[in-house]
Design a protein around this motif. Sequence first.
Motif, PDB file in Angstrom:
ATOM      1  N   ILE A  25       0.854  -1.193   0.000  1.00 34.39           N
ATOM      2  CA  ILE A  25       0.000   0.000   0.000  1.00 34.39           C
ATOM      3  C   ILE A  25       0.895   1.250   0.000  1.00 34.39           C
ATOM      4  O   ILE A  25       1.937   1.282   0.632  1.00 34.39           O
ATOM      5  N   GLU A  26       0.485   2.257  -0.753  1.00 37.70           N
ATOM      6  CA  GLU A  26       1.266   3.495  -0.847  1.00 37.70           C
ATOM      7  C   GLU A  26       1.158   4.296   0.442  1.00 37.70           C
ATOM      8  O   GLU A  26       0.178   4.201   1.169  1.00 37.70           O
ATOM      9  N   LYS A  27       2.174   5.113   0.705  1.00 38.20           N
ATOM     10  CA  LYS A  27       2.194   5.913   1.937  1.00 38.20           C
ATOM     11  C   LYS A  27       1.027   6.894   1.995  1.00 38.20           C
ATOM     12  O   LYS A  27       0.416   7.090   3.042  1.00 38.20           O
ATOM     13  N   LYS A  28       0.727   7.519   0.862  1.00 31.44           N
ATOM     14  CA  LYS A  28      -0.361   8.497   0.831  1.00 31.44           C
ATOM     15  C   LYS A  28      -1.701   7.820   1.127  1.00 31.44           C
ATOM     16  O   LYS A  28      -2.509   8.346   1.896  1.00 31.44           O
ATOM     17  N   GLN A  29      -1.907   6.649   0.551  1.00 32.49           N
ATOM     18  CA  GLN A  29      -3.140   5.926   0.780  1.00 32.49           C
ATOM     19  C   GLN A  29      -3.219   5.432   2.232  1.00 32.49           C
ATOM     20  O   GLN A  29      -4.270   5.459   2.857  1.00 32.49           O
ATOM     21  N   LYS A  30      -2.072   5.005   2.769  1.00 30.68           N
ATOM     22  CA  LYS A  30      -2.029   4.538   4.156  1.00 30.68           C
ATOM     23  C   LYS A  30      -2.349   5.683   5.116  1.00 30.68           C
ATOM     24  O   LYS A  30      -3.091   5.521   6.087  1.00 30.68           O
TER      25      LYS A  30
END
Length: 74
Positions: A25-30
């Motif tokens: 999972i991407e950092k922004k989405q997390k």
Amino acid sequence: MIPRNIFWIERELYELRQKICTPGIEKKQKKNLKEQIRYRERILKKMRQQLEIDIIDMAQFKALSESKPKEPPF
């Protein structure tokens, strides 16, 4: 009686926590998921507090209705 909204929010929290645990999972989405989780946790906390207040109020009202009226002192 517990409002249905509490169960809905608990279900959403469970789903969000499952999404955040997915690998890759991407950092922004997390970060976005964490914010959604915090928001729903605050809502759930407020709803539970209100439910406790309502239960206490109902118990006090029931206790008042069950008590016998006092006789006048004269």
